[in-house]
Enzyme design. Structure first.
Site, PDB file in Angstrom:
ATOM      1  N   HIS A   1       0.835  -1.207   0.000  1.00  0.00           N
ATOM      2  CA  HIS A   1       0.000   0.000   0.000  1.00  0.00           C
ATOM      3  C   HIS A   1       0.872   1.262   0.000  1.00  0.00           C
ATOM      4  CE1 HIS A   1      -3.680   2.306   1.281  1.00  0.00           C
ATOM      5  NE2 HIS A   1      -2.753   3.107   1.759  1.00  0.00           N
ATOM      6  N   GLU A   2       1.781   1.337   0.964  1.00  0.00           N
ATOM      7  CA  GLU A   2       2.612   2.546   1.071  1.00  0.00           C
ATOM      8  C   GLU A   2       3.560   2.665  -0.126  1.00  0.00           C
ATOM      9  OE1 GLU A   2       1.582   4.595   3.087  1.00  0.00           O
ATOM     10  OE2 GLU A   2       0.472   3.328   4.500  1.00  0.00           O
TER      11      GLU A   2
ATOM     12  N   HIS B   1       1.740   4.389  -2.833  1.00  0.00           N
ATOM     13  CA  HIS B   1       1.842   5.847  -2.627  1.00  0.00           C
ATOM     14  C   HIS B   1       3.238   6.328  -3.032  1.00  0.00           C
ATOM     15  CE1 HIS B   1      -1.945   6.739  -0.665  1.00  0.00           C
ATOM     16  NE2 HIS B   1      -1.744   5.887   0.341  1.00  0.00           N
TER      17      HIS B   1
END
Lengths: 500, 500
Positions: free
Chosen positions: A265-266, A269
């Site tokens: 997820h990160e 980003h």
């Protein structure tokens, strides 16, 4: 003397503000990852000064004339230059509309509220947080009034996180999303073949989790020469600027999924941050498009790619090699385990399907708080009643109910919907990418994520805020945002997994 | 409206500048310890902006009137208030005397020179560095002229690092120091009983070195709740402000002394930072007194305490327990090994006795460069000739000669003497502490370093820059700085160790 055009002077000023914010980002990251406890008060002083200087620069009255001059020059439509002026104007007008007194009061109220929220949550005692939230809601309503709105005061708050989005269109999207999700969730609940998530809750040594997650983040394109992965209580991604993006996660030695999908997820980003137009750093249109678009990049990798079968066709043999504990697990069982869907109380632990109902709940309650239809005092009851309807569960206490999230304590009303927007944009972007690159799944099976990463970088990341989110979506996918790609992808994955 | 006195407005301005510098410190520390390589260019932009903003605040012309007004108010002699005005005036006048053009040219020249120096050093090729050093010496001479001086232009440069010190008094000190050191070193060289430093060059696992060094740093009072220890290529200490001081070291798995004494050294600096008057953070008199006094705190713990026998009476059993490799070493041999004195080429690796000759050499050459008596082109020959006289050794190349230190590449002419001042102040302070606390060695033998740490905190650290260094020394020790305590302590330790 070299002469500056009004446009270049505006860009230099924007760069100064962005540099100050990026200094704050370093200090925030350091606070979460490195700072000794006793440094907190001094860190607060440093951050307050940087915020004050940035705000002073960003609201300098001289900007008004520079903008008027720059706007009177001819400028190519859809160029970065045009977008820079549009976004500078938008941010300046917004900032100047909010009286400095209100900015200060909000800063003070949220600083106090944050502590009170943490205590109230720990004690599951809403009364401790209530007066703070009342103040914050009142101040945010004042802010909405200062900014102005036509259809709904919530529009003015939403705009901070998702520029250009409206409450009305979000209501439609959430209604369509719920209409699709509720019957699907019912189907899954009734299924006889249920995933066994026990395989994720075995011994996963932390050092190996870290290496495994790093290898996956690197495989999808996160550049560790220009970034790093650290450990924090609350995972986040912070892009400091060109060449430096930091992501964090937390490890559970008896839980594989938390850290692994958190890192994916990160890193999603992070890819966005690493592929923003570096040479334009600081220009208003060189930042990410919106929180919804940012979230689409994290959720695309975490859920649509990372919980997909082709991804694990590549990674599962490596997982087995790294963690002897899964030697007896077959890939089908593992794939089912990471796609276990079931109603639960806590948003951040929710699966990718029920997650959106958590958001729908918050979106409804926030509108009611801002319009005055719901008093803060009645929030817990309203939360619990709506939760019962949406999830069929009784909320046992406010810690697992309306006190679970930090957002309201920092005044982040209008923030939550961007999470679901992220889910929807992600699915629609991936559908478009699959049209352009029909062999994506084959590439995934070979551990090759470059085609997708390159497509995202070219079509989304490198565009920064050149286009607003809705327009970007239309340009990239050929259609306005809709719930269909998300619901279709979810059904296509879950129905066979649950033997339906 | 609350009204500010000119004094409080000055203090607020000083605090803003100090906060900006402390933000830079965080960014510098992060660059050395955490930053991914690709972030260097952006980090440079962030630091340049913070430096520009701090310089703008510090030289605001409005300060002149505020100072005049504040200075006209009555103020208690020797109070922090009086010292704040004295130091504000000093820094402001100095900063305003240096034309902004010169500041910029120095910044540009040193940025280029730093790279050139690193290359020249790696290639042992002075020619690569020579034009840069010529520029820097010329600019520093210009700076000295702008600031003004009466006896020697070197005074104006020295003042940046050691406010109030003069070239003339340093010359006397160095002459006395050399007069004492040269015969002592001759005696040691002729001694039949030589230390065997081989015991320090065995297997010392890095994780154990770290724990052992941390325990020693904590024992002497470094507060790890308000600080941390990390690994860098070049060890340093950076105090960010109240509650946050970071020290660093480097580890050699086949060398105990480097990291251990390095950590004691930096922890000594750290104690100073941690005990500055926190409530006065940012006030001009709340910073450390001078570089010489700062260095006295590091060298006191590293050399006078840390290489002393009472210290190891406590720590040697713990050393043996932690590192099986020294099981066969007896404490006398170990104590001799850590006090091995011998001429060598590299300053940072020199023992505590010959170290000062390295400094004397640089002090002489810097004066000659600044007065114009020595051309940069003749520096290597002058270095090597003087080195032969002082150490009796032929410098094999400029990497081990005049290219070894970074200081000149950043324009730090006037910096080196503070290292020797640190040695002298350290010995004189410790002698005074022993008078006040006669049982210090007994306390050390029991691992109790609190009496000394408390005495230093009360008499030196908490005084900040309330008094200039010379005055502080007189107040604390009852006498002006002299070389006797240093030479006496050195002889008292080394003569028996060498069986003389």
């Amino acid at each position: 003397m070299k002469t500056q055009t009004p446009y270049t002077e505006l860009m230099n000023r924007a760069r100064t503000v962005a540099l100050l914010h990026s200094c704050s980002s370093v200090l925030h990251w350091d606070q979460q990852t490195q700072m000794p406890k006793a440094g907190a008060a001094h860190r607060g002083e440093q951050l307050a000064l940087l915020a004050r200087l940035a705000h002073k620069e960003a609201t300098d009255p001289k900007i008004r004339d520079l903008l008027i001059e720059a706007e009177s020059e001819p400028c190519e439509a859809d160029s970065f230059e045009a977008a820079n002026l549009r976004e500078f104007r938008h941010a300046f007008d917004r900032a100047r509309k909010i009286p400095p007194r209100l900015v200060e009061e909000l800063a003070r109220a949220t600083a106090l509220a944050n502590e009170a929220w943490a205590e109230a949550r720990a004690a599951a005692d809403f009364a401790k947080f209530r007066p703070h939230l009342e103040t914050i809601v009142a101040l945010k309503c004042e802010e909405a009034a200062a900014i102005g709105w036509s259809a709904h005061p919530y529009d003015a708050l939403l705009d901070e996180y998702e520029p250009g989005a409206s409450t009305a269109e979000l209501r439609t999207l959430f209604a369509e999303l719920s209409a699709g999700l509720v019957p699907l969730l019912q189907q899954l609940a009734d299924a006889k073949q249920r995933p066994d998530r026990g395989v994720l809750e075995r011994d996963y040594p932390i050092d190996r989790q870290r290496l495994f997650a790093e290898s996956a983040a690197a495989a999808i394109g996160f550049d560790f020469r220009a970034g790093r992965l650290d450990t924090t209580t609350h995972p986040f991604c912070s892009g400091f600027g060109p060449g430096d993006c930091r992501i964090t996660t937390r490890y559970n030695p008896r839980g594989f999924h938390e850290a692994f999908f958190g890192v994916l997820h990160e890193a999603g980003h992070g890819l966005y941050e690493q592929n923003l137009p570096a040479a334009r750093f600081g220009e208003p249109a060189a930042q990410s498009c919106s929180l919804g678009i940012h979230e689409s990049q994290s959720r695309l990798w975490e859920n649509l790619v990372g919980r997909g079968r082709p991804f694990w066709d590549h990674f599962f043999p490596r997982l087995r090699q790294t963690f002897p504990t899964v030697a007896d697990v077959d890939p089908d069982a593992f794939h089912r385990a990471i796609n276990d869907v079931r109603p639960s109380f806590i948003r951040v632990e929710a699966d990718e399907a029920t997650y959106n109902l958590h958001i729908a709940l918050r979106f409804e309650l926030e509108q009611a708080l801002v319009s005055g239809d719901l008093a803060v005092a009645d929030l817990p009851a309203a939360w619990n009643a709506r939760f019962r309807t949406l999830f069929g569960l009784e909320v046992p206490n406010d810690r697992e109910g309306c006190l679970q999230d930090i957002h309201w304590s920092f005044g982040g009303l209008g923030y939550f919907p961007t999470y679901s927007l992220g889910n929807l944009y992600a699915a629609q972007f991936l559908r478009a990418a699959r049209r352009a690159l029909p062999d994506l799944d084959d590439a995934f099976r070979h551990g090759d994520f470059r085609p997708l990463a390159g497509w995202l970088a070219a079509n989304i990341h490198s565009q920064g805020r050149r286009f607003r989110a809705a327009r970007l979506c239309e340009r990239v996918t050929g259609a306005p945002l809709s719930v269909a790609p998300f619901l279709d992808a979810l059904r296509a994955k879950l129905v066979p997994l649950y033997g339906l």
